[in-house]
Motif scaffolding. Structure first.
Motif, PDB file in Angstrom:
ATOM      1  N   TYR A 195      51.036  32.596  35.193  1.00 53.09           N
ATOM      2  CA  TYR A 195      49.774  32.636  34.461  1.00 53.09           C
ATOM      3  C   TYR A 195      48.594  32.989  35.353  1.00 53.09           C
ATOM      4  CZ  TYR A 195      46.351  31.174  30.901  1.00 53.09           C
ATOM      5  OH  TYR A 195      45.334  31.140  29.982  1.00 53.09           O
ATOM      6  N   GLY A 196      48.641  32.558  36.594  1.00 51.20           N
ATOM      7  CA  GLY A 196      47.523  32.841  37.498  1.00 51.20           C
ATOM      8  C   GLY A 196      47.777  32.284  38.876  1.00 51.20           C
ATOM      9  N   GLY A 197      46.753  32.350  39.710  1.00 49.87           N
ATOM     10  CA  GLY A 197      46.848  31.843  41.064  1.00 49.87           C
ATOM     11  C   GLY A 197      46.495  30.360  41.138  1.00 49.87           C
ATOM     12  N   ARG A 198      46.341  29.882  42.335  1.00 49.63           N
ATOM     13  CA  ARG A 198      46.008  28.482  42.616  1.00 49.63           C
ATOM     14  C   ARG A 198      44.635  28.455  43.264  1.00 49.63           C
ATOM     15  NH1 ARG A 198      52.226  27.385  44.784  1.00 49.63           N
ATOM     16  NH2 ARG A 198      53.153  27.646  42.692  1.00 49.63           N
ATOM     17  N   ALA A 199      43.664  27.992  42.496  1.00 50.74           N
ATOM     18  CA  ALA A 199      42.259  28.203  42.848  1.00 50.74           C
ATOM     19  C   ALA A 199      41.891  27.703  44.231  1.00 50.74           C
ATOM     20  CB  ALA A 199      41.360  27.565  41.795  1.00 50.74           C
ATOM     21  N   ARG A 200      42.270  26.496  44.555  1.00 51.78           N
ATOM     22  CA  ARG A 200      41.801  25.915  45.815  1.00 51.78           C
ATOM     23  C   ARG A 200      42.362  26.636  47.030  1.00 51.78           C
ATOM     24  NH1 ARG A 200      43.268  19.730  44.986  1.00 51.78           N
ATOM     25  NH2 ARG A 200      45.090  20.753  44.058  1.00 51.78           N
ATOM     26  N   GLN A 201      43.581  27.127  46.953  1.00 54.13           N
ATOM     27  CA  GLN A 201      44.163  27.802  48.114  1.00 54.13           C
ATOM     28  C   GLN A 201      44.062  29.323  48.045  1.00 54.13           C
ATOM     29  OE1 GLN A 201      48.746  27.919  47.981  1.00 54.13           O
ATOM     30  NE2 GLN A 201      48.296  26.065  46.800  1.00 54.13           N
ATOM     31  N   ASP A 202      44.095  29.888  46.839  1.00 58.59           N
ATOM     32  CA  ASP A 202      44.170  31.341  46.704  1.00 58.59           C
ATOM     33  C   ASP A 202      42.814  32.032  46.620  1.00 58.59           C
ATOM     34  OD1 ASP A 202      46.893  31.063  46.725  1.00 58.59           O
ATOM     35  OD2 ASP A 202      47.144  31.271  44.563  1.00 58.59           O
ATOM     36  N   LEU A 203      41.868  31.427  45.904  1.00 59.59           N
ATOM     37  CA  LEU A 203      40.591  32.108  45.694  1.00 59.59           C
ATOM     38  C   LEU A 203      39.876  32.429  47.013  1.00 59.59           C
ATOM     39  CD1 LEU A 203      39.125  33.220  43.259  1.00 59.59           C
ATOM     40  CD2 LEU A 203      37.833  31.086  43.095  1.00 59.59           C
ATOM     41  N   PRO A 204      39.838  31.511  47.996  1.00 65.16           N
ATOM     42  CA  PRO A 204      39.227  31.879  49.289  1.00 65.16           C
ATOM     43  C   PRO A 204      39.953  33.037  49.972  1.00 65.16           C
ATOM     44  CG  PRO A 204      39.443  29.484  49.106  1.00 65.16           C
ATOM     45  CD  PRO A 204      40.220  30.085  47.965  1.00 65.16           C
ATOM     46  N   LYS A 205      41.272  33.124  49.809  1.00 64.98           N
ATOM     47  CA  LYS A 205      42.028  34.222  50.409  1.00 64.98           C
ATOM     48  C   LYS A 205      41.647  35.557  49.768  1.00 64.98           C
ATOM     49  CE  LYS A 205      46.113  31.327  51.317  1.00 64.98           C
ATOM     50  NZ  LYS A 205      47.527  31.086  50.923  1.00 64.98           N
ATOM     51  N   LEU A 206      41.461  35.542  48.454  1.00 68.45           N
ATOM     52  CA  LEU A 206      41.103  36.773  47.754  1.00 68.45           C
ATOM     53  C   LEU A 206      39.723  37.264  48.168  1.00 68.45           C
ATOM     54  CD1 LEU A 206      42.463  35.990  44.176  1.00 68.45           C
ATOM     55  CD2 LEU A 206      43.541  37.280  46.023  1.00 68.45           C
ATOM     56  N   VAL A 207      38.817  36.329  48.379  1.00 69.69           N
ATOM     57  CA  VAL A 207      37.488  36.690  48.857  1.00 69.69           C
ATOM     58  C   VAL A 207      37.596  37.391  50.221  1.00 69.69           C
ATOM     59  CG1 VAL A 207      35.298  35.771  49.716  1.00 69.69           C
ATOM     60  CG2 VAL A 207      36.234  34.952  47.544  1.00 69.69           C
ATOM     61  N   LYS A 208      38.442  36.871  51.087  1.00 67.76           N
ATOM     62  CA  LYS A 208      38.621  37.481  52.408  1.00 67.76           C
ATOM     63  C   LYS A 208      39.248  38.868  52.304  1.00 67.76           C
ATOM     64  CE  LYS A 208      38.866  33.204  55.119  1.00 67.76           C
ATOM     65  NZ  LYS A 208      39.707  32.343  55.994  1.00 67.76           N
ATOM     66  N   LEU A 209      40.226  39.019  51.409  1.00 67.17           N
ATOM     67  CA  LEU A 209      40.839  40.338  51.216  1.00 67.17           C
ATOM     68  C   LEU A 209      39.797  41.363  50.773  1.00 67.17           C
ATOM     69  CD1 LEU A 209      44.224  39.525  49.394  1.00 67.17           C
ATOM     70  CD2 LEU A 209      43.933  40.363  51.729  1.00 67.17           C
ATOM     71  N   ALA A 210      38.908  40.923  49.879  1.00 65.08           N
ATOM     72  CA  ALA A 210      37.856  41.826  49.406  1.00 65.08           C
ATOM     73  C   ALA A 210      36.823  42.092  50.489  1.00 65.08           C
ATOM     74  CB  ALA A 210      37.187  41.227  48.176  1.00 65.08           C
ATOM     75  N   GLU A 211      36.474  41.070  51.225  1.00 62.78           N
ATOM     76  CA  GLU A 211      35.458  41.198  52.274  1.00 62.78           C
ATOM     77  C   GLU A 211      35.914  42.162  53.358  1.00 62.78           C
ATOM     78  OE1 GLU A 211      32.392  38.146  54.519  1.00 62.78           O
ATOM     79  OE2 GLU A 211      34.453  37.504  54.187  1.00 62.78           O
ATOM     80  N   ARG A 212      37.203  42.162  53.644  1.00 63.84           N
ATOM     81  CA  ARG A 212      37.742  43.037  54.691  1.00 63.84           C
ATOM     82  C   ARG A 212      38.118  44.418  54.181  1.00 63.84           C
ATOM     83  NH1 ARG A 212      41.670  38.327  57.298  1.00 63.84           N
ATOM     84  NH2 ARG A 212      39.984  37.011  58.116  1.00 63.84           N
ATOM     85  N   GLY A 213      37.941  44.634  52.878  1.00 61.38           N
ATOM     86  CA  GLY A 213      38.238  45.939  52.310  1.00 61.38           C
ATOM     87  C   GLY A 213      39.699  46.178  52.018  1.00 61.38           C
ATOM     88  N   ILE A 214      40.539  45.153  52.202  1.00 61.69           N
ATOM     89  CA  ILE A 214      41.969  45.301  51.906  1.00 61.69           C
ATOM     90  C   ILE A 214      42.163  45.430  50.401  1.00 61.69           C
ATOM     91  CG2 ILE A 214      44.227  44.160  52.053  1.00 61.69           C
ATOM     92  CD1 ILE A 214      43.206  42.840  54.649  1.00 61.69           C
ATOM     93  N   PHE A 215      41.358  44.676  49.637  1.00 59.82           N
ATOM     94  CA  PHE A 215      41.335  44.850  48.188  1.00 59.82           C
ATOM     95  C   PHE A 215      40.055  45.594  47.843  1.00 59.82           C
ATOM     96  CE2 PHE A 215      40.830  44.209  43.762  1.00 59.82           C
ATOM     97  CZ  PHE A 215      42.112  44.079  43.256  1.00 59.82           C
ATOM     98  N   ASN A 216      40.212  46.735  47.169  1.00 62.51           N
ATOM     99  CA  ASN A 216      39.081  47.612  46.851  1.00 62.51           C
ATOM    100  C   ASN A 216      38.466  47.210  45.515  1.00 62.51           C
ATOM    101  OD1 ASN A 216      37.330  49.718  46.199  1.00 62.51           O
ATOM    102  ND2 ASN A 216      38.634  51.270  47.136  1.00 62.51           N
ATOM    103  N   LEU A 217      37.417  46.410  45.554  1.00 58.41           N
ATOM    104  CA  LEU A 217      36.753  45.950  44.337  1.00 58.41           C
ATOM    105  C   LEU A 217      36.045  47.092  43.613  1.00 58.41           C
ATOM    106  CD1 LEU A 217      35.123  42.600  45.534  1.00 58.41           C
ATOM    107  CD2 LEU A 217      37.024  42.832  43.931  1.00 58.41           C
TER     108      LEU A 217
END
Length: 441
Positions: free
Chosen positions: A385-407
């Protein structure tokens, strides 16, 4: 004469009182200019509302005292348009945060609710992937939460808002949070059994799909938030809370994608395209995008697809097996929620492979599986259904911040708050490639 003296004294008293009020007024205005933009005045428009009055294009404000009410988009009944209504300013409770909503994504899950395909309490405010600014903390909120999410902080919210203390949350499985499903998804409330949304004129309760993000302010349990760095934009970052969050949960926890894996994604919308980017980030060697629109398939290559299959023009399962030397993929992800694509997903995986289902559909819909094939070939069919907010959401922010995920590439359209109804119509008609995001304030 006595009357004359009394009149003079009264006029002097009124003059002093007026001067004092004027000084207080000016002081408040000066002070409010230093408190983000919470001291602004907004003018009204004359649009009709279900409440029988008019709605405002933005929230009204007390002079220097913060918001007194806000505006939100309300879903009343299936296949009826959203209406803009004035709400009493929502008040957070313990360990909850009031957010000034900056942006909210346009998701198919909302559309399922609006079409009556997913049962949900109404009237309600939909919208569940948001970014915004912290405005207030609920009474008795833990001091660590107040310190972490200080007033003025930029945040992004996950649509699964974990309580943090139930059986599953205590095991780190935030995506199975019991109160979230028992209260929010089943009743449209937060975890004390009450909504935070009430219409301004009548006081009638309005329910919340997740935090009810299509409103100028929303209340979010603190466990569903993480800090958004100033280097990331509000609008594009909203999709981190659902489209990217859902994709990450599927790839990291359900599929457990490893470097060198072959991955197929069936349905290249907002979530499916995010799956492609996450698969690439995890090192998948072959990433096969399956859809029925060439435009989406063309864009899929930007997101990391190594192969594209148009299921209207060729047999998707046969083509996937051809690409993978006859075996099938290690992981297939179904992101549409249709019986036909459910079956394609299962048939596309190799022996011992994983078929991960993330697409929601009409309540009660069934998917068929060949039981003997499932048993003999050790096929794993997994819901996510989705990710795990407390552990995953900070990781996704880092992926976006580093350009690994292209927002920027993932967000294909930005719409004004007033255009939200049209955005959902376009989504329903298949006219949005990627993700649309509503810019609220």
């Amino acid at each position: 004469m006595a009357f004359h003296r009394s009149s003079v004294l009264l006029r002097k008293a009124i003059g002093r009182r007026t001067a004092a009020l004027s000084s207080s007024y000016n002081s408040l205005l000066r002070d409010s200019s230093n408190c983000s933009d919470l001291g602004r005045w907004y003018s009204s428009s004359g649009s009709e509302s279900k409440e029988g009055g008019t709605t405002m294009p933005a929230a009204g404000y007390h002079i220097g005292g913060g918001p007194s009410y806000m505006r939100g988009a309300v879903f009343w009944e299936k296949n009826k348009p959203l209406t803009f209504e004035d709400f009493q300013m929502p008040r957070p409770k313990a360990n909850e945060v009031l957010i000034k909503t900056k942006a909210c994504g346009v998701c198919h899950s909302d559309l399922h609710v609006m079409k009556g395909e997913l049962p949900f309490a109404s009237p309600c405010v939909v919208g569940h992937e948001i970014t915004g600014e912290v405005v207030e903390h609920g009474p008795h909120t833990d001091s660590k939460i107040i310190e972490r999410f200080a007033v003025g902080s930029q945040v992004v919210g996950a649509f699964i808002m974990p309580c943090g203390s139930c059986f599953y949350c205590s095991k780190g499985q935030d995506d199975l949070c019991e109160p979230f499903f028992a209260y929010n998804r089943a009743k449209g409330t937060l975890y004390d059994g009450e909504t935070r949304l009430f219409l301004r004129n009548s006081g009638k309760p309005v329910y919340m799909y997740s935090m009810g993000g299509l409103a100028e302010y929303c209340v979010v349990p603190a466990n569903g938030l993480t800090i958004l760095p100033k280097s990331l934009p509000y609008t594009e970052s909203a999709i981190l809370g659902c489209a990217v969050f859902t994709a990450y949960g599927a790839m990291a926890h359900a599929a457990e994608v490893r470097p060198g894996d072959a991955v197929a994604v069936i349905g290249i919308g907002g979530v499916g395209s995010s799956c492609l980017q996450i698969a690439r980030a995890f090192g998948a060697s072959e990433i096969i995008a399956v859809d029925v629109q060439d435009e989406k398939l063309q864009k899929a290559k930007i997101f990391g697809a190594t192969h594209a299959v148009n299921a209207l023009k060729e047999d998707a399962v046969a083509k996937i097996r051809e690409i993978t030397g006859g075996r099938g993929v290690d992981v297939a992800v179904e992101a549409l929620g249709r019986p036909q694509t459910f079956s394609q997903c299962v048939q596309s995986v190799r022996d011992g492979g994983k078929a991960v289902m993330i697409g929601l559909t009409l309540s009660g819909a069934k998917g068929e599986i060949d039981i003997n094939h499932l048993v003999r070939r050790q096929i794993k069919v997994i819901g996510s259904y989705g990710g795990r907010a407390r552990q995953d959401l900070p990781k996704l922010v880092k992926l976006a911040e580093r350009g690994i995920f292209n927002l920027e590439a993932a967000v294909s359209r930005k719409v004004k708050f007033e255009e939200v109804e049209q955005a959902y119509k376009d989504l329903n008609d298949g006219n949005i490639v990627g993700r649309a995001v509503v810019e609220i304030m």
